[in-house]
Scaffold this active site. Structure first.
Site, mmCIF file in Angstrom:
data_model
loop_
_atom_site.group_PDB
_atom_site.id
_atom_site.type_symbol
_atom_site.label_atom_id
_atom_site.label_comp_id
_atom_site.label_asym_id
_atom_site.label_seq_id
_atom_site.Cartn_x
_atom_site.Cartn_y
_atom_site.Cartn_z
ATOM 1 N N ASP A 172 0.835 -1.194 0.000
ATOM 2 C CA ASP A 172 0.000 0.000 0.000
ATOM 3 C C ASP A 172 0.866 1.238 0.000
ATOM 4 O O ASP A 172 2.037 1.186 0.328
ATOM 5 C CB ASP A 172 -0.857 0.023 1.269
ATOM 6 C CG ASP A 172 -1.965 -1.007 1.196
ATOM 7 O OD1 ASP A 172 -2.190 -1.556 0.107
ATOM 8 O OD2 ASP A 172 -2.598 -1.257 2.237
ATOM 9 N N LYS B 124 -4.170 2.801 -2.980
ATOM 10 C CA LYS B 124 -5.400 3.361 -3.514
ATOM 11 C C LYS B 124 -5.426 4.833 -3.146
ATOM 12 O O LYS B 124 -5.627 5.196 -2.003
ATOM 13 C CB LYS B 124 -6.609 2.634 -2.929
ATOM 14 C CG LYS B 124 -6.832 1.304 -3.602
ATOM 15 C CD LYS B 124 -7.847 0.485 -2.858
ATOM 16 C CE LYS B 124 -7.186 -0.243 -1.718
ATOM 17 N NZ LYS B 124 -8.112 -0.967 -0.888
ATOM 18 N N MET C 150 -9.137 7.722 9.779
ATOM 19 C CA MET C 150 -9.953 8.435 8.775
ATOM 20 C C MET C 150 -9.159 9.484 8.026
ATOM 21 O O MET C 150 -8.021 9.804 8.386
ATOM 22 C CB MET C 150 -11.052 9.170 9.485
ATOM 23 C CG MET C 150 -10.398 10.291 10.225
ATOM 24 S SD MET C 150 -11.479 11.167 11.228
ATOM 25 C CE MET C 150 -10.401 11.392 12.551
HETATM 26 N N1 SAH Z 1 -4.516 -1.088 8.571
HETATM 27 C C1 SAH Z 1 -4.101 0.201 9.031
HETATM 28 C C2 SAH Z 1 -5.169 1.257 8.865
HETATM 29 C C3 SAH Z 1 -5.522 1.560 7.449
HETATM 30 S S1 SAH Z 1 -6.736 2.836 7.309
HETATM 31 C C4 SAH Z 1 -3.659 0.112 10.474
HETATM 32 O O1 SAH Z 1 -3.863 -0.921 11.118
HETATM 33 O O2 SAH Z 1 -3.075 1.064 10.973
HETATM 34 C C5 SAH Z 1 -5.719 4.246 7.052
HETATM 35 C C6 SAH Z 1 -5.765 5.154 8.252
HETATM 36 O O3 SAH Z 1 -4.925 4.669 9.268
HETATM 37 C C7 SAH Z 1 -5.239 6.532 7.971
HETATM 38 O O4 SAH Z 1 -6.215 7.346 7.366
HETATM 39 C C8 SAH Z 1 -4.917 7.020 9.362
HETATM 40 O O5 SAH Z 1 -6.060 7.410 10.056
HETATM 41 C C9 SAH Z 1 -4.402 5.748 9.999
HETATM 42 N N2 SAH Z 1 -2.935 5.670 9.960
HETATM 43 C C10 SAH Z 1 -2.184 4.722 9.378
HETATM 44 N N3 SAH Z 1 -0.889 4.944 9.573
HETATM 45 C C11 SAH Z 1 -0.781 6.062 10.321
HETATM 46 C C12 SAH Z 1 0.293 6.806 10.881
HETATM 47 N N4 SAH Z 1 1.572 6.433 10.669
HETATM 48 N N5 SAH Z 1 0.013 7.900 11.591
HETATM 49 C C13 SAH Z 1 -1.256 8.279 11.794
HETATM 50 N N6 SAH Z 1 -2.304 7.621 11.300
HETATM 51 C C14 SAH Z 1 -2.090 6.523 10.579
#
Ligand code: SAH
Length: 494
Positions: A248, A270, A383
């Site tokens: 991703d 995406k 989000m």
């Molecule tokens: N599978 C991922 C989440 C995917 S949805 C997980 O477990 O973390 C994507 C969302 O994850 C982003 O919009 C944000 O809200 C959050 N996110 C992912 N990585 C992040 C990071 N390094 N810092 C802050 N938010 C993060």
């Protein structure tokens, strides 16, 4: 200065070592082990060096250094205790385009001798280019303890079988898989136990095994939030063994850098606007590569089962009979909480925590807002930052206190992490004022007050105390944005 690493075949090649002390002795020992024809030039020799001369293993010139000797050697080591002599030898060697090592003098040296871990035929060499020899030595010690001595026997066995392995597995991917089983499976174990004959037999039968045309597979790996230190060991091993990595956009470059160099990397991020790979296309890619016998790593930000569509991907793989594994990752909520110093639960502040994603379009909104608005619980909201204003008004509308603190963590665990804090009433305004961008995670609840006092990573939180400019001030800030982006543009239009 960047050095070009090199392993040199010195067998039967003449090498001159100038100096006859303890340092020269160490150099000579290594050179003799490599089969070099060593001549030592020094008036006096250590007893060990003298012994080697007497055994005929070493030639000895006791007379003063003569330039003409340089004409018949491949390499020169200057190991006298006199800097001027060493410098002169280095210069004369340079004029003849000979590589010279001047002991303990990186500047005068045109080649460096690394710290070595010897598992012949395997050699691991470490160099700091003479800049930090103690560090190189320390690393060498660590690797020494990490790497079993049977590695040498393993390398020898692999070398013997190599021509047959090439014939048996014509596809590079299948070949590599066979080697990996050889190097990490029962054969390696037998060698570690010193059972060489059995190891050889086990390797032979694995090679003869008709079933060995290994099928492809998919490992769903959680890459964590960005800091490569948060990848699991299993995740790292999967990356090391991957033929193809479908990752991703959220997966950090630092994590990707840990993967096997020659693994094919395909970004299936995406991203609205730019190129767009649909979930169906991702499924098709996994299937295509797995069916071609490759080991596919499907690498996702955070954890694959937390807002990662990992479930859908497994259902698809199951339906198509592709073997799979799942390696969990550190999800954004856990990482952002840790790296912002905000415990998600706390005896005084929160007895539960909810991971949620707020799609505030009415059609997607199935959340129980009344329940979410209750106090003494923590909400970890995944989000787009564009959803914050709606989130704020829904929660306030359902009775969550306007003074409920939040910590909004942007780029959690990464070098450019920022944490914006404030109260629910200020949420969207403060996010806009600081131009918070995706990826950002919202931690809302009483625990967020701790961000101010427990922060330990990256820049200090942008808290209300430091730059609270109120509603009017905020509006002014919005007109002069720190960083122009979509959120601000949207705010201008609002
Ligand atoms: N599978 C991922 C989440 C995917 S949805 C997980 O477990 O973390 C994507 C969302 O994850 C982003 O919009 C944000 O809200 C959050 N996110 C992912 N990585 C992040 C990071 N390094 N810092 C802050 N938010 C993060």
């Amino acid at each position: 200065m960047k050095l070009y690493p090199l392993f040199v075949d010195l067998s039967h090649r003449a090498v001159l070592v100038v100096g006859g002390g303890a340092v020269a002795e160490r150099k000579v020992a290594a050179l003799l082990e490599a089969g070099a024809q060593v001549t030592v030039n020094a008036p006096e020799l250590t007893p060990l060096l003298r012994g080697w001369v007497e055994q005929g293993a070493l030639a000895h010139h006791p007379e003063p250094f003569r330039e003409a000797w340089l004409d018949r050697v491949w390499l020169v080591v200057a190991a006298t205790s006199d800097r001027a002599t060493n410098a002169l030898i280095a210069e004369l060697a340079g004029l003849r385009r000979l590589f010279v090592n001047v002991v303990d003098d990186a500047q005068l040296s045109s080649f460096h001798v690394p710290a070595v871990i010897d598992r012949a035929p395997l050699t691991i060499a470490i160099s700091s280019g003479g800049q930090a020899p103690m560090l190189a030595r320390l690393l060498r010690e660590r690797l020494e303890s990490l790497l079993d001595h049977s590695l040498g026997a393993l390398a020898t066995l692999a070398a013997r079988l190599r021509p047959r392995i090439r014939l048996r597995f014509t596809q590079a991917a299948a070949r590599r898989r066979f080697y990996e089983t050889l190097f990490s499976g029962p054969v390696a174990t037998l060698l570690r136990q010193g059972r060489e004959a059995e190891a050889r037999r086990a390797a032979e039968s694995a090679l003869a095994d008709e079933e060995n045309t290994a099928a492809g597979s998919v490992v769903l790996v959680g890459a964590g939030p960005g800091d490569p230190g948060l990848l699991t060991l299993r995740g790292l091993r999967a990356l090391n063994g991957a033929d193809v990595i479908l990752h991703d956009r959220l997966v950090s470059a630092d994590v990707l850098a840990l993967a096997r160099r020659d693994a094919e990397r395909i970004e299936v991020g995406k991203q609205a606007g730019r190129h767009y790979v649909t979930q169906q296309q991702i499924h098709a890619l996994m299937l295509e590569h797995a069916r071609a016998g490759r080991r596919v790593v499907r690498l996702k930000g955070g954890d694959p089962f937390v807002f990662g569509r990992g479930g859908e991907e497994l259902e698809f793989l199951r339906a198509h009979g592709i073997p799979y594994e799942v390696v969990p990752g550190i999800t954004a909520a856990l990482a952002c909480a840790a790296y912002a110093g905000v415990p998600l639960t706390h005896r005084d502040h929160a007895q539960s925590v909810r991971l949620l994603t707020a799609h505030c379009q009415v059609s997607h909104d199935t959340l129980d807002w009344a329940a979410l608005a209750q106090e003494n619980q923590t909400l970890a909201v995944y989000m787009g930052v564009g959803e914050l204003a709606t989130l704020q008004s829904r929660l306030l509308g359902h009775g969550r206190a306007p003074a409920t603190p939040f910590a909004l963590v942007e780029n959690g665990s990464r070098a450019d992490q920022r944490v914006v804090t404030g109260t629910l009433a200020q949420l969207a305004g403060r996010a806009a004022a600081h131009a918070v961008r995706s990826p950002a995670l919202l931690i809302l609840g009483e625990v967020a007050t701790l961000a101010g006092s427990l922060a330990w990573f990256g820049a200090p939180p942008l808290g209300a105390g430091i730059d609270d400019f109120g509603e009017a001030g905020m509006a002014a800030r919005v007109r002069q944005p720190v960083r122009q982006d979509g959120v601000l543009a949207a705010l201008h239009q609002a």
